[in-house]
Design a protein around this motif. Structure first.
Motif, short mmCIF file in Angstrom:
data_model
loop_
_atom_site.label_atom_id
_atom_site.label_comp_id
_atom_site.label_asym_id
_atom_site.label_seq_id
_atom_site.Cartn_x
_atom_site.Cartn_y
_atom_site.Cartn_z
N HIS A 226 0.79 -1.23 0.00
CA HIS A 226 0.00 0.00 0.00
C HIS A 226 0.82 1.28 0.00
N TYR A 227 2.16 1.17 0.01
CA TYR A 227 2.94 2.40 0.18
C TYR A 227 2.80 3.35 -1.01
N GLU A 228 2.47 2.84 -2.18
CA GLU A 228 2.32 3.70 -3.37
C GLU A 228 0.96 4.39 -3.43
N ASP A 229 0.05 4.02 -2.55
CA ASP A 229 -1.31 4.56 -2.56
C ASP A 229 -1.40 5.69 -1.53
N PRO A 230 -1.49 6.95 -1.98
CA PRO A 230 -1.53 8.07 -1.03
C PRO A 230 -2.68 7.97 -0.04
N GLU A 231 -3.82 7.42 -0.48
CA GLU A 231 -4.97 7.34 0.40
C GLU A 231 -4.74 6.41 1.59
N SER A 232 -3.80 5.48 1.45
CA SER A 232 -3.52 4.55 2.55
C SER A 232 -2.68 5.20 3.66
#
Length: 321
Positions: A226-232
């Motif tokens: 999930h590190y590439e997903d800003p919303e996470s």
């Protein structure tokens, strides 16, 4: 010459997808092996186990399971850069009590962590997970200033935040596996009873348990996915890989119920090592993570399914039959 559209694909090379490699330090130890196993089971990433000895029995076993194995020494930055070639992400952990590190003095672990971060930055690593612990000296306002294997890791936290390397910090608790690795659950001579022995720990003070084998790896995996997903909201955050919060009296009760024999908690005077005594006294007095929800709800939202200590004891009770 006009090439029919139906034949175009015959002239276009198939695109190869590069493997998403995660370098795992401490891969032959308790923490790193949990991360490697989680990555192998999931399949999104290829674990690259970093070790000083690629021909060790543990390293060869990881290779047979499908992990890459690469040689590097945390004291040798050039070897680190070579081992991190082509790596997307790093799981970083250091071992203060490795004899080679202890010989270099109390700050050795901090220096090793900095070396690893410098190598990751030089090789353009996209994401770095650092396994850490609280800063005992700061939290206790100087009362417990000699718990070096905590403070060293916490000092690396600061260096990592200032480095510019995209990262998360993953705090761990008291390893449930300590029960047998350090003989902390042992039979009482001439009886059917067992005792959980922890030095300088109040029976009612909470402890923060991490079932490393089952929970640490899946925490690291969730952050990696999930590190590439800003919303996470994974980057530049601190997370807690802690399975459960309870005191040792409660833990002894769980053990007793599962094992079917009396189990009691004993707070001993000393471990025989001043630093370890101070570590436990610090945890008993201040708590590892007193202001944190356990299990970490953010990791649960990322898909982590933490295990209970009841589940842990059911799985390991054969060791004490």
């Amino acid at each position: 010459m006009n090439i029919p559209h139906s034949l175009l694909h015959s002239f276009i090379p198939a695109m190869s997808t590069s493997p998403r490699i995660v370098a795992v330090f401490g891969a032959t130890g308790t923490q790193g092996s949990s991360v490697v196993q989680a990555l192998l089971a999931d399949g999104t990433f290829v674990p690259r186990a970093i070790t000083r000895n690629c021909s060790s029995e543990k390293a060869l076993k990881l290779k047979s399971l499908g992990a890459e194995v690469a040689q590097a020494d945390l004291w040798d930055i050039d070897s680190l850069k070579q081992a991190l070639s082509g790596v997307e992400a790093v799981y970083g952990v250091t071992d203060y009590y490795d004899p080679k590190n202890v010989a270099q003095g109390h700050n050795s672990e901090m220096l090793l962590g900095k070396n690893l971060i410098d190598a990751a930055k030089a090789t353009d690593v996209k994401y770095f997970i650092w396994s850490s612990l609280p800063h005992c000296t700061r939290v206790s306002n100087g009362k417990y200033a000699n718990v070096y294997h905590f403070d060293n890791k916490a000092n690396v936290d600061d260096y990592l935040r200032e480095s510019g390397v995209p990262h998360s910090i993953l705090y761990t608790g008291w390893f449930s596996e300590n029960l047998w690795k350090y003989n902390m659950l042992a039979p009482v001579p001439d009886s059917d009873c067992l005792e959980v022995t922890v030095a300088r720990y109040d029976a009612q003070s909470p402890q923060y348990f991490t079932w490393v084998e089952r929970d640490l790896g899946q925490c690291a995996l969730a952050l990696l996915k999930h590190y590439e997903d800003p919303e996470s909201e994974v980057l530049s955050r601190t997370f807690y890989a802690v399975s459960a919060k309870l005191n040792y009296t409660q833990f002894a009760s769980i053990l007793q119920q599962a094992l079917g024999k009396p189990v009691s908690f004993v707070s001993s005077q000393t471990t025989g090592m001043q630093e370890m005594d101070d570590m436990y006294a610090f945890q008993s007095e201040f708590g590892l993570y007193p202001d944190t929800a356990i299990p970490d709800p953010r990791l649960i939202n990322l898909g982590v399914k933490f295990h209970t200590m009841e589940g842990f004891v059911q799985e390991i009770k054969g060791r004490y039959a």
